[in-house]
Design a protein around this motif. Structure first.
Motif, mmCIF file in Angstrom:
data_model
loop_
_atom_site.group_PDB
_atom_site.id
_atom_site.type_symbol
_atom_site.label_atom_id
_atom_site.label_comp_id
_atom_site.label_asym_id
_atom_site.label_seq_id
_atom_site.Cartn_x
_atom_site.Cartn_y
_atom_site.Cartn_z
ATOM 1 N N ALA A 109 0.830 -1.211 0.000
ATOM 2 C CA ALA A 109 0.000 0.000 0.000
ATOM 3 C C ALA A 109 0.860 1.254 0.000
ATOM 4 O O ALA A 109 0.595 2.211 -0.739
ATOM 5 C CB ALA A 109 -0.938 -0.007 1.206
ATOM 6 N N ALA A 110 1.905 1.252 0.819
ATOM 7 C CA ALA A 110 2.787 2.420 0.890
ATOM 8 C C ALA A 110 3.504 2.651 -0.440
ATOM 9 O O ALA A 110 3.600 3.787 -0.916
ATOM 10 C CB ALA A 110 3.802 2.241 2.014
ATOM 11 N N THR A 111 4.007 1.574 -1.054
ATOM 12 C CA THR A 111 4.706 1.711 -2.335
ATOM 13 C C THR A 111 3.777 2.267 -3.407
ATOM 14 O O THR A 111 4.148 3.158 -4.179
ATOM 15 C CB THR A 111 5.259 0.350 -2.792
ATOM 16 N N ILE A 112 2.568 1.736 -3.464
ATOM 17 C CA ILE A 112 1.604 2.188 -4.466
ATOM 18 C C ILE A 112 1.274 3.665 -4.274
ATOM 19 O O ILE A 112 1.288 4.457 -5.233
ATOM 20 C CB ILE A 112 0.320 1.341 -4.398
ATOM 21 N N LEU A 113 0.984 4.056 -3.053
ATOM 22 C CA LEU A 113 0.557 5.430 -2.790
ATOM 23 C C LEU A 113 1.683 6.444 -2.993
ATOM 24 O O LEU A 113 1.450 7.560 -3.450
ATOM 25 C CB LEU A 113 0.003 5.533 -1.372
ATOM 26 N N ILE A 114 2.908 6.056 -2.655
ATOM 27 C CA ILE A 114 4.034 6.984 -2.771
ATOM 28 C C ILE A 114 4.546 7.057 -4.208
ATOM 29 O O ILE A 114 4.841 8.144 -4.729
ATOM 30 C CB ILE A 114 5.177 6.560 -1.817
ATOM 31 N N CYS A 115 4.651 5.895 -4.869
ATOM 32 C CA CYS A 115 5.334 5.850 -6.168
ATOM 33 C C CYS A 115 4.439 6.133 -7.366
ATOM 34 O O CYS A 115 4.931 6.580 -8.406
ATOM 35 C CB CYS A 115 5.996 4.480 -6.344
ATOM 36 N N THR A 116 3.151 5.861 -7.253
ATOM 37 C CA THR A 116 2.271 6.076 -8.405
ATOM 38 C C THR A 116 2.283 7.522 -8.899
ATOM 39 O O THR A 116 2.446 7.768 -10.105
ATOM 40 C CB THR A 116 0.842 5.624 -8.085
ATOM 41 N N PRO A 117 2.121 8.528 -8.006
ATOM 42 C CA PRO A 117 2.155 9.915 -8.509
ATOM 43 C C PRO A 117 3.500 10.309 -9.117
ATOM 44 O O PRO A 117 3.561 11.236 -9.931
ATOM 45 C CB PRO A 117 1.864 10.750 -7.249
ATOM 46 N N ILE A 118 4.562 9.614 -8.739
ATOM 47 C CA ILE A 118 5.898 9.947 -9.267
ATOM 48 C C ILE A 118 6.136 9.315 -10.630
ATOM 49 O O ILE A 118 6.541 9.980 -11.585
ATOM 50 C CB ILE A 118 6.996 9.489 -8.275
ATOM 51 N N PHE A 119 5.874 8.004 -10.734
ATOM 52 C CA PHE A 119 6.290 7.264 -11.925
ATOM 53 C C PHE A 119 5.205 7.122 -12.985
ATOM 54 O O PHE A 119 5.527 6.879 -14.153
ATOM 55 C CB PHE A 119 6.808 5.882 -11.518
ATOM 56 N N LEU A 120 3.943 7.240 -12.608
ATOM 57 C CA LEU A 120 2.882 7.115 -13.617
ATOM 58 C C LEU A 120 3.000 8.173 -14.718
ATOM 59 O O LEU A 120 2.956 7.828 -15.914
ATOM 60 C CB LEU A 120 1.506 7.164 -12.951
ATOM 61 N N PRO A 121 3.171 9.456 -14.375
ATOM 62 C CA PRO A 121 3.316 10.453 -15.457
ATOM 63 C C PRO A 121 4.529 10.204 -16.346
ATOM 64 O O PRO A 121 4.468 10.441 -17.561
ATOM 65 C CB PRO A 121 3.462 11.780 -14.691
ATOM 66 N N ILE A 122 5.616 9.714 -15.755
ATOM 67 C CA ILE A 122 6.827 9.434 -16.535
ATOM 68 C C ILE A 122 6.567 8.321 -17.539
ATOM 69 O O ILE A 122 6.895 8.442 -18.729
ATOM 70 C CB ILE A 122 7.989 9.056 -15.600
ATOM 71 N N CYS A 123 5.969 7.227 -17.075
ATOM 72 C CA CYS A 123 5.703 6.095 -17.964
ATOM 73 C C CYS A 123 4.664 6.456 -19.029
ATOM 74 O O CYS A 123 4.761 6.004 -20.179
ATOM 75 C CB CYS A 123 5.245 4.886 -17.146
ATOM 76 N N GLN A 124 3.675 7.267 -18.657
ATOM 77 C CA GLN A 124 2.695 7.706 -19.652
ATOM 78 C C GLN A 124 3.366 8.540 -20.747
ATOM 79 O O GLN A 124 3.016 8.433 -21.919
ATOM 80 C CB GLN A 124 1.592 8.524 -18.965
ATOM 81 N N GLN A 125 4.320 9.359 -20.344
ATOM 82 C CA GLN A 125 5.038 10.199 -21.307
ATOM 83 C C GLN A 125 5.763 9.358 -22.355
ATOM 84 O O GLN A 125 5.916 9.768 -23.505
ATOM 85 C CB GLN A 125 6.033 11.090 -20.557
ATOM 86 N N PHE A 126 6.172 8.143 -21.944
ATOM 87 C CA PHE A 126 6.904 7.271 -22.873
ATOM 88 C C PHE A 126 6.005 6.179 -23.460
ATOM 89 O O PHE A 126 6.509 5.207 -24.021
ATOM 90 C CB PHE A 126 8.106 6.652 -22.166
ATOM 91 N N GLY A 127 4.700 6.352 -23.339
ATOM 92 C CA GLY A 127 3.777 5.492 -24.076
ATOM 93 C C GLY A 127 3.121 4.368 -23.307
ATOM 94 O O GLY A 127 2.387 3.571 -23.905
ATOM 95 N N MET A 128 3.341 4.254 -22.008
ATOM 96 C CA MET A 128 2.712 3.179 -21.231
ATOM 97 C C MET A 128 1.356 3.656 -20.703
ATOM 98 O O MET A 128 1.247 4.751 -20.153
ATOM 99 C CB MET A 128 3.609 2.757 -20.063
ATOM 100 N N SER A 129 0.330 2.834 -20.865
ATOM 101 C CA SER A 129 -1.003 3.205 -20.402
ATOM 102 C C SER A 129 -1.092 3.097 -18.876
ATOM 103 O O SER A 129 -0.271 2.425 -18.232
ATOM 104 C CB SER A 129 -2.059 2.306 -21.033
ATOM 105 N N THR A 130 -2.109 3.726 -18.317
ATOM 106 C CA THR A 130 -2.307 3.673 -16.862
ATOM 107 C C THR A 130 -2.576 2.251 -16.396
ATOM 108 O O THR A 130 -2.061 1.813 -15.365
ATOM 109 C CB THR A 130 -3.482 4.578 -16.455
ATOM 110 N N GLU A 131 -3.380 1.509 -17.172
ATOM 111 C CA GLU A 131 -3.686 0.124 -16.799
ATOM 112 C C GLU A 131 -2.435 -0.737 -16.792
ATOM 113 O O GLU A 131 -2.214 -1.519 -15.847
ATOM 114 C CB GLU A 131 -4.719 -0.473 -17.766
ATOM 115 N N GLN A 132 -1.620 -0.614 -17.826
ATOM 116 C CA GLN A 132 -0.396 -1.407 -17.892
ATOM 117 C C GLN A 132 0.547 -1.045 -16.753
ATOM 118 O O GLN A 132 1.138 -1.932 -16.121
ATOM 119 C CB GLN A 132 0.302 -1.193 -19.240
ATOM 120 N N PHE A 133 0.677 0.255 -16.473
ATOM 121 C CA PHE A 133 1.543 0.658 -15.367
ATOM 122 C C PHE A 133 1.026 0.099 -14.047
ATOM 123 O O PHE A 133 1.818 -0.313 -13.188
ATOM 124 C CB PHE A 133 1.624 2.185 -15.283
#
Length: 427
Positions: A334-358
């Motif tokens: 839970a801690a990893t998801i809550l802390i890391c999602t706002p950081i890495f989701l935008p980065i991965c989306q920028q390089f073409g990864m969808s939210t579901e895949q991430f």
């Protein structure tokens, strides 16, 4: 300087052995005091982080899993798995993988999966001549599939951490194919090690026995179909589906299997309350930590740092995987998801990864962390049941770990595995 205080104090507290929730909270409070901000700001973030209505699904899913564990459903699943795969080389190991996967779909919790399946199968495997390290590795790795199942409360946590960028239904569908891939990889690793060690094959009991055991286990497994069908049809929301899962679990355990006594019900309720309190505490404190991360622009800083390394998507995705994996060995899911999602989701989306895949990549990395020291909750539970040290298990973990890393790479670099079902059904 404030960001340095936040990161350094958090790391030092973890190294000193302070529990993760308190490490996050104390480092956040230290940063607030340094900045001269009112401590009330931090506590407001904690309360707001635990307030979303969707979080009601968490205690319900946890409670449903505990009832399933105490209500005799695990036993029926084990019997079905044995009848289906017990005749293969290393049959108990193969049966263990299937049983853990199936019960993971019912409980949605890797830790509950190890506790329920391991308590029965690990001693039985040792008695039949299987190595304790093999029995523990098979059980703990197969249980990780539960993190991707529709009953997993971590799916609910991710959808909220993603700030509404993905629906629960889409993430549930995205996890089905990766869950199958993880299971196949676990079966391959269990079989390969069994062949190398010369473990025996059992005898096939016949299709009538398989059909009978399947019919006995089917009512328990049906909870997954209820959740998926209900959410996709619009009959109920994800939160309501969790309460439906509790009602179905109570119905089965009390009236169909008739294994749920008053004492077992109270034990299930007590464990669910304890687990819910732990998860919600982590959610609240991680929300305060996440507020500070957003305040100091950590996502932008991290994105610039990764972009400075390479502009190739595969390099960025690999770097994100490595970071998530390392953090997952120290932090709760839970801690990893809550802390890391706002950081890495935008980065991965920028390089073409969808939210579901991430989301699926995140859940697999977090699940791997559950089986890796120094935290390694599922591994510690499995080793306790198997009466073997973590060090001994780690010596022979590599075939199983390699299989799951291979599955993670497939999900990371082949979007179709996680996106085929959501695209086909929801779009």
């Amino acid at each position: 300087m404030a960001l340095t205080i936040l990161c350094v104090s958090f790391t030092l507290l973890l190294l000193l052995g302070v529990p993760v929730a308190f490490s996050i909270g104390l480092s956040s409070l230290a940063t607030l005091l340094y900045e001269g901000l009112p401590l009330a700001v931090g506590f407001q973030q904690m309360i707001s982080g635990m307030n979303p209505f969707s979080f009601l699904a968490i205690p319900f899913f946890i409670f449903a899993g505990e009832i399933m564990m105490y209500g005799g459903i695990a036993e029926k699943i084990i019997q079905f798995a044995k009848s289906l795969a017990g005749h293969v080389r290393g049959g108990l190991g193969m049966s263990n993988v299937l049983a853990c996967t199936l019960f993971g779909g019912v409980s949605g919790s890797p830790v509950a999966d190890v506790s329920a399946m391991g308590a029965v199968l690990i001693p039985q495997m040792k008695k039949e001549g299987y190595g304790a390290d093999y029995a523990v590795n098979v059980t703990t790795h197969a249980s990780l599939v539960g993190a991707l199942m529709p009953t997993s409360h971590n799916i609910i946590i991710f959808t909220l951490a993603a700030s509404g960028k993905v629906s629960v239904a889409a993430l549930i569908l995205a996890g089905i194919v990766p869950a199958v891939i993880l299971t196949l990889c676990n079966l391959a690793a269990a079989y390969w090690v069994a062949v190398r060690r010369g473990y025996p094959a059992g005898r096939f009991p016949g299709w009538p026995i398989v059909a009978y055991s399947f019919a006995a286990a089917l009512p328990g497994l049906f909870v997954v179909a209820i959740i998926i069908a209900g959410i996709l049809s619009g009959a109920f929301t994800a939160t309501e589906s969790a309460s439906v899962a509790v009602v179905w679990a109570l119905f089965l355990a009390a009236l169909v299997y008739r294994r749920l006594t008053r004492e077992q019900f109270l034990k299930a309720a007590a464990k669910a309350v304890k687990s819910t309190g732990t998860v919600l505490l982590l959610i609240g404190i991680s929300s305060m930590f996440g507020y500070l991360i957003g305040l100091y622009g950590v996502a932008d800083l991290t994105g610039k740092a990764l972009a400075g390394m390479s502009t190739q998507p595969w390099v960025i995705f690999l770097s994100v995987n490595v970071i998530l994996f390392v953090l997952g060995t120290f932090l709760d899911m839970a801690a990893t998801i809550l802390i890391c999602t706002p950081i890495f989701l935008p980065i991965c989306q920028q390089f073409g990864m969808s939210t579901e895949q991430f989301g699926i990549v995140m859940l697999i990395n977090c699940a791997l962390g559950l089986n890796t020291p120094p935290v390694g909750t599922t591994q510690f539970v499995g080793c306790t049941i198997g009466e073997i040290s973590v060090g001994e298990v780690m010596k022979t973990i590599w075939p199983f770990y390699g299989a799951l890393i291979a599955a993670l790479m497939l999900v990371t670099y082949v979007p179709a595995f996680s996106m085929a079902l959501p695209n086909a059904i929801l779009k």
